[in-house]
Structures are given as C-alpha cells and as structure tokens.
Design a protein around this motif. Sequence first.
Motif, PDB file in Angstrom:
ATOM      1  N   SER A  57     121.503  76.188  12.618  1.00  0.00           N
ATOM      2  CA  SER A  57     120.708  77.180  13.338  1.00  0.00           C
ATOM      3  C   SER A  57     119.436  77.500  12.575  1.00  0.00           C
ATOM      4  O   SER A  57     119.275  77.153  11.387  1.00  0.00           O
ATOM      5  N   ALA A  58     118.530  78.210  13.255  1.00  0.00           N
ATOM      6  CA  ALA A  58     117.309  78.666  12.590  1.00  0.00           C
ATOM      7  C   ALA A  58     117.658  79.525  11.378  1.00  0.00           C
ATOM      8  O   ALA A  58     117.074  79.366  10.301  1.00  0.00           O
ATOM      9  N   LEU A  59     118.605  80.424  11.533  1.00  0.00           N
ATOM     10  CA  LEU A  59     119.031  81.291  10.433  1.00  0.00           C
ATOM     11  C   LEU A  59     119.533  80.471   9.251  1.00  0.00           C
ATOM     12  O   LEU A  59     119.141  80.696   8.099  1.00  0.00           O
ATOM     13  N   GLU A  60     120.375  79.503   9.527  1.00  0.00           N
ATOM     14  CA  GLU A  60     120.944  78.680   8.451  1.00  0.00           C
ATOM     15  C   GLU A  60     119.878  77.844   7.754  1.00  0.00           C
ATOM     16  O   GLU A  60     119.924  77.653   6.535  1.00  0.00           O
ATOM     17  N   ASN A  61     118.905  77.355   8.515  1.00  0.00           N
ATOM     18  CA  ASN A  61     117.822  76.581   7.904  1.00  0.00           C
ATOM     19  C   ASN A  61     117.010  77.436   6.939  1.00  0.00           C
ATOM     20  O   ASN A  61     116.632  76.975   5.857  1.00  0.00           O
ATOM     21  N   VAL A  62     116.729  78.680   7.309  1.00  0.00           N
ATOM     22  CA  VAL A  62     115.951  79.558   6.434  1.00  0.00           C
ATOM     23  C   VAL A  62     116.762  79.969   5.210  1.00  0.00           C
ATOM     24  O   VAL A  62     116.211  80.183   4.126  1.00  0.00           O
TER      25      VAL A  62
END
Length: 248
Positions: A125-130
């Motif tokens: 997810s976007a969260l996990e990538n950040v």
Amino acid sequence: MSAPPDSSGLRPPASGLPAQGGKAALALRCENLHRHLGVGEGRVHVLRGVSFEARRGHVTAIVGPSGCGKSTLLYLLGLLDQPENGSIWIRDQLMSNSSDLDRTAARCAHIGFVFQFHFLMQEFSALENVMMPMRKLGTMGEEQMAGRARSLLAGVGLADKTHRLATQLSGGEQQRVAVARALANQPAIILADEPTGNLDVRNSALVFDLLTRLAKENNQAVVLVTHNPDIASRCDEIKPMRDGEFVG
C-alpha cells in the motif's frame, strides 16, 4: 535536547549547522569529482573535476543535454557510486571513500531520493511504501512510523488513499507517494532525477510544488536534475552542465 515527537511521531525539523555569513547551512558539498564509464575504446570521461555545494532550504536545478553527466553526478552525491578522484561530504562528514556499510547508513539517515520512475513496491500500500525507509532506519516504533507515514501522505494530498495498493494509484499519485517516501526519515538532502519527466504538465507542476514546498518547510537541500526549463526556472539556482563540467 530535541523536541519530543507529536502524536503522529513527527519531530520539528532539525535546524542543521549554524548559518554563517547569512547563508544557509551546507548539507552537502563535493570537490573535484572525476568519473569514467565504460572500458577500452568505449571509456568515457563522464565527470571532469566537478565541485558543488547544496544548502539547506535551497533548491538547485542541474540542467544540460543527455549524456553530459547530470545523473552520474547525482548518483555520486547520493553515495550510490564512488568517484575515482575527488571528495564528497555529507553534513561535513567525508563520505566519498567510506565503506559500503557506512555509505548505506548515511544514505538511509541523510538522503532521500525521487526518480523519474517512482519505483514503488507494487504489492504494498501507499502507507507501507512510505514506511519502508523508516523500517530500514529502525529508530521508531510501528505506531510512530504509521503515524508519520499518514501525515506525509496527507501532506501530498493522499490522506484518503493510504491503504490503496500502488497498482491502484495513478502515475501522478504514485509519484506523490515517492515524494512522501523520500521525506520519511527527514533527510538533510533530497536528490531528484527527472522527478516530473514521466508526468503530464498538471501533475509535473503538482509534484514539483509539493517536493520543494515540503523540503523548504523542513529546511532540506534539494538537488534536482531536469530537462524541463519551466521546472528549472522555478528553482533557486540553475547549474548548467555540459561535457562533464558546470558551465556559465
């Protein structure tokens, strides 16, 4: 003593080294960098004694034709490659001849990267990538990392898409996630290689504005390689490069 983090895990940006003579503190500098690429008759002198400084709160555009050495310089400054001659300092620490382990640690702690192609992990997810750079640095707990990632995604206008997989985001949205990821560890330096080169005009302007605004708010140095004259003209300084040297 540094201020405590707020509920999101964010800390106020570090002020860096004291400014001298009215100038912002140096985040990065290099002197007399030389780099060859290729072998035999195909060996090319790509960088020919390049010297450069990047100051906190300052956005510098490096411009020039393809093959002039712009990206090679950025990779050296980002400690992804080593010069054959010359020196690189990151926050006044000599890094150009450091061990791979020390260079990796310095990249993680002090440098954020944004590339033309976002290089997100598509299955996350976007969260996990950040959160990935924060996991690698290992200085925060899970809740702090998630809180900081959410705050950064909100800062790039993606608060409602934190749990979307990268494959479920548009190209412009994925590049905004890449900007948030580059800022994750509050690096002193942001290195961006054609960060808007794969985007349309609207998204190019949006990503550039986000990158420079957030970096200035956090007192970070930005070094940007671009072919886009409109983007370059909006930077604090333009450094033209030709045949492995700065000109003009």
